[in-house]
Design a protein around this motif. Structure first.
Motif, PDB file in Angstrom:
ATOM      1  N   VAL A  92      -6.555   5.827  -6.585  1.00 16.03           N
ATOM      2  CA  VAL A  92      -6.046   4.508  -6.173  1.00 16.03           C
ATOM      3  C   VAL A  92      -7.109   3.444  -6.390  1.00 16.03           C
ATOM      4  CG1 VAL A  92      -5.178   3.130  -4.238  1.00 16.03           C
ATOM      5  CG2 VAL A  92      -4.450   5.511  -4.503  1.00 16.03           C
ATOM      6  N   GLU A  93      -8.343   3.749  -6.023  1.00 18.05           N
ATOM      7  CA  GLU A  93      -9.423   2.773  -6.184  1.00 18.05           C
ATOM      8  C   GLU A  93      -9.653   2.458  -7.655  1.00 18.05           C
ATOM      9  OE1 GLU A  93     -12.064  -0.045  -5.252  1.00 18.05           O
ATOM     10  OE2 GLU A  93     -10.762   1.056  -3.854  1.00 18.05           O
ATOM     11  N   VAL A 126       4.230   4.572  -3.850  1.00 21.23           N
ATOM     12  CA  VAL A 126       4.754   5.903  -3.531  1.00 21.23           C
ATOM     13  C   VAL A 126       3.736   7.010  -3.792  1.00 21.23           C
ATOM     14  CG1 VAL A 126       5.834   6.142  -5.826  1.00 21.23           C
ATOM     15  CG2 VAL A 126       6.702   7.476  -3.884  1.00 21.23           C
ATOM     16  N   GLU A 127       2.966   6.915  -4.878  1.00 23.13           N
ATOM     17  CA  GLU A 127       2.004   7.982  -5.165  1.00 23.13           C
ATOM     18  C   GLU A 127       0.921   8.045  -4.091  1.00 23.13           C
ATOM     19  OE1 GLU A 127       0.390   8.055  -9.088  1.00 23.13           O
ATOM     20  OE2 GLU A 127       2.340   7.831 -10.068  1.00 23.13           O
ATOM     21  N   ARG A 128       0.498   6.889  -3.637  1.00 26.75           N
ATOM     22  CA  ARG A 128      -0.543   6.855  -2.608  1.00 26.75           C
ATOM     23  C   ARG A 128      -0.014   7.349  -1.267  1.00 26.75           C
ATOM     24  NH1 ARG A 128      -4.162   1.534  -0.782  1.00 26.75           N
ATOM     25  NH2 ARG A 128      -5.888   2.758   0.129  1.00 26.75           N
ATOM     26  N   VAL A 129       1.137   6.841  -0.872  1.00 21.45           N
ATOM     27  CA  VAL A 129       1.693   7.182   0.446  1.00 21.45           C
ATOM     28  C   VAL A 129       2.098   8.651   0.515  1.00 21.45           C
ATOM     29  CG1 VAL A 129       3.571   6.728   2.061  1.00 21.45           C
ATOM     30  CG2 VAL A 129       2.431   4.822   0.909  1.00 21.45           C
ATOM     31  N   ALA A 174       0.101   0.053   2.407  1.00 25.83           N
ATOM     32  CA  ALA A 174      -0.118   0.194   0.965  1.00 25.83           C
ATOM     33  C   ALA A 174       0.296  -1.071   0.227  1.00 25.83           C
ATOM     34  CB  ALA A 174       0.660   1.399   0.444  1.00 25.83           C
ATOM     35  N   LYS A 175       1.415  -1.656   0.644  1.00 26.53           N
ATOM     36  CA  LYS A 175       1.881  -2.898   0.013  1.00 26.53           C
ATOM     37  C   LYS A 175       0.881  -4.019   0.226  1.00 26.53           C
ATOM     38  CE  LYS A 175       4.177  -5.825   2.220  1.00 26.53           C
ATOM     39  NZ  LYS A 175       5.147  -6.579   3.055  1.00 26.53           N
ATOM     40  N   GLU A 176       0.379  -4.150   1.458  1.00 23.62           N
ATOM     41  CA  GLU A 176      -0.570  -5.223   1.760  1.00 23.62           C
ATOM     42  C   GLU A 176      -1.844  -5.075   0.931  1.00 23.62           C
ATOM     43  OE1 GLU A 176      -0.935  -4.697   5.932  1.00 23.62           O
ATOM     44  OE2 GLU A 176       0.835  -5.928   6.415  1.00 23.62           O
ATOM     45  N   ALA A 177      -2.343  -3.852   0.795  1.00 24.27           N
ATOM     46  CA  ALA A 177      -3.543  -3.626  -0.017  1.00 24.27           C
ATOM     47  C   ALA A 177      -3.264  -3.937  -1.481  1.00 24.27           C
ATOM     48  CB  ALA A 177      -4.003  -2.178   0.141  1.00 24.27           C
ATOM     49  N   MET A 178      -2.084  -3.555  -1.964  1.00 28.21           N
ATOM     50  CA  MET A 178      -1.720  -3.801  -3.364  1.00 28.21           C
ATOM     51  C   MET A 178      -1.664  -5.291  -3.657  1.00 28.21           C
ATOM     52  SD  MET A 178       1.863  -2.954  -5.254  1.00 28.21           S
ATOM     53  CE  MET A 178       2.581  -4.447  -4.549  1.00 28.21           C
ATOM     54  N   THR A 238      -4.242  -7.108  -6.323  1.00 30.60           N
ATOM     55  CA  THR A 238      -3.656  -7.285  -7.666  1.00 30.60           C
ATOM     56  C   THR A 238      -2.952  -8.622  -7.839  1.00 30.60           C
ATOM     57  OG1 THR A 238      -1.572  -6.184  -7.043  1.00 30.60           O
ATOM     58  CG2 THR A 238      -3.352  -4.791  -7.876  1.00 30.60           C
ATOM     59  N   HIS A 239      -3.071  -9.514  -6.900  1.00 25.97           N
ATOM     60  CA  HIS A 239      -2.502 -10.868  -7.026  1.00 25.97           C
ATOM     61  C   HIS A 239      -3.534 -11.727  -7.746  1.00 25.97           C
ATOM     62  CE1 HIS A 239      -0.126 -14.403  -6.033  1.00 25.97           C
ATOM     63  NE2 HIS A 239      -1.191 -14.971  -5.491  1.00 25.97           N
TER      64      HIS A 239
END
Length: 308
Positions: free
Chosen positions: A167-168, A155-158, A234-238, A242-243
């Motif tokens: 974010v980086e 949410v903060e990024r979007v 954003a979800k895909e990048a996360m 982070t996986h």
């Protein structure tokens, strides 16, 4: 003929049975609420509810899994484990419903929910993870984060509440942060609840048309509808960044709320090897009666009126 206890009290199995029925009613209340929302949906949307898990099977499995959660709670207490579970996902994806079913039968002193509001002015100047650290568990505790530090990647990024540099830096920091948590002895489990575009639209419409649920629909939720694709990216990048082996992501397909609840709880139980803790039987001491004690009168105005 049913045997009665001394002083004309009711048979002991009667209040026990009443308590069991009350437990069922508590769960039924939640499910009736879901059914009411489904009915509202069908009034304004060309949508027929798909077949879901049989109601009897659902309740049977839910109560069985909740019984296992109680055993897990005892195991965590006995062995002083520290457990953190993150619940992330789209708005209205059902995170709260799963959390509610997990905590419903557990001791809130052992299993608690951390649902942090937006950071205040002071918190915005802190190290990003600082306000989350204060909610981490001590030995013998389970903490369920209803959204977590991953707000920065979502949410903060979007919504533009942070910069791309922020974010980086988050993506560089969070793997090390989570590895530190795991090395410290914390069991860290991360869930992402996934729903389709159509299902989110229907759930938002439910909230709009149901006065008991409108409080759940924040301006941020409304804005998220128009930014569906941005949230997806954003979800895909996360997930990609982070996986990590020490703290992998687990995706919960949540279009069917009942199946999502059962699947998530069953999976959670598998992540922590546990056994039932054998305890000494509880024996109540005899009631001590003092013949000199006399209960004083209570003014009538102190009583809550008996309207029901």
């Amino acid at each position: 003929m049913t045997k009665r206890l001394p002083n004309g009290t009711k048979p002991i199995h009667d209040p026990i049975r009443a308590e069991m029925l009350d437990s069922f009613d508590e769960e039924l209340e939640l499910e009736i609420d879901d059914d009411r929302l489904d009915a509202l949906t069908n009034e304004f949307a060309d949508h027929t509810a798909e077949e879901t898990i049989d109601r009897r099977v659902y309740f049977k499995e839910l109560f069985r899994l909740q019984g296992e959660l109680v055993k897990l709670q005892s195991w965590v207490q006995h062995h002083q484990l520290k457990v953190v579970v993150l619940f992330e996902g789209r708005d209205s994806a059902g995170k709260g419903g799963v959390i509610k079913r997990i905590t419903q039968r557990l001791n809130p002193r052992v299993c608690r929910v951390a649902a942090l509001p937006a950071p205040n002015e002071r918190e915005r100047t802190q190290w990003y993870f600082q306000r989350y650290v204060s909610h981490l568990p001590a030995g013998g505790e389970i903490v369920l984060f209803d959204r977590s530090w991953y707000n920065r990647a979502g949410v903060e990024r979007v919504m533009g509440f942070c910069t791309e540099d922020d974010v980086e830096e988050f993506f560089r920091s969070v793997p090390e942060f989570e590895r530190m948590l795991v090395r410290s002895g914390i069991t860290l489990i991360k869930y992402w609840f996934s729903i389709t575009d159509e299902e989110q639209y229907l759930r938002f419409m439910m909230r709009i048309h149901d006065p008991l649920k409108q409080w759940k629909l924040s301006p941020m939720d409304v804005e998220s509808r128009s930014r569906w694709e941005q949230y997806t990216k954003a979800k895909e990048a996360m997930l990609e960044r982070t996986h990590i082996p020490e703290a992998p992501w687990y995706l919960v397909e949540a279009d069917d709320k009942k199946k999502a609840r059962l699947n998530c709880i069953a999976h959670l139980l598998e992540q922590i090897p546990y056994q039932e803790i054998k305890r000494e039987p509880v024996v109540l001491p005899p009631r001590v009666r003092n013949p000199e004690y006399s209960r004083g009168p209570i003014p009538p105005e102190m009583y809550v009126p008996s309207r029901y």
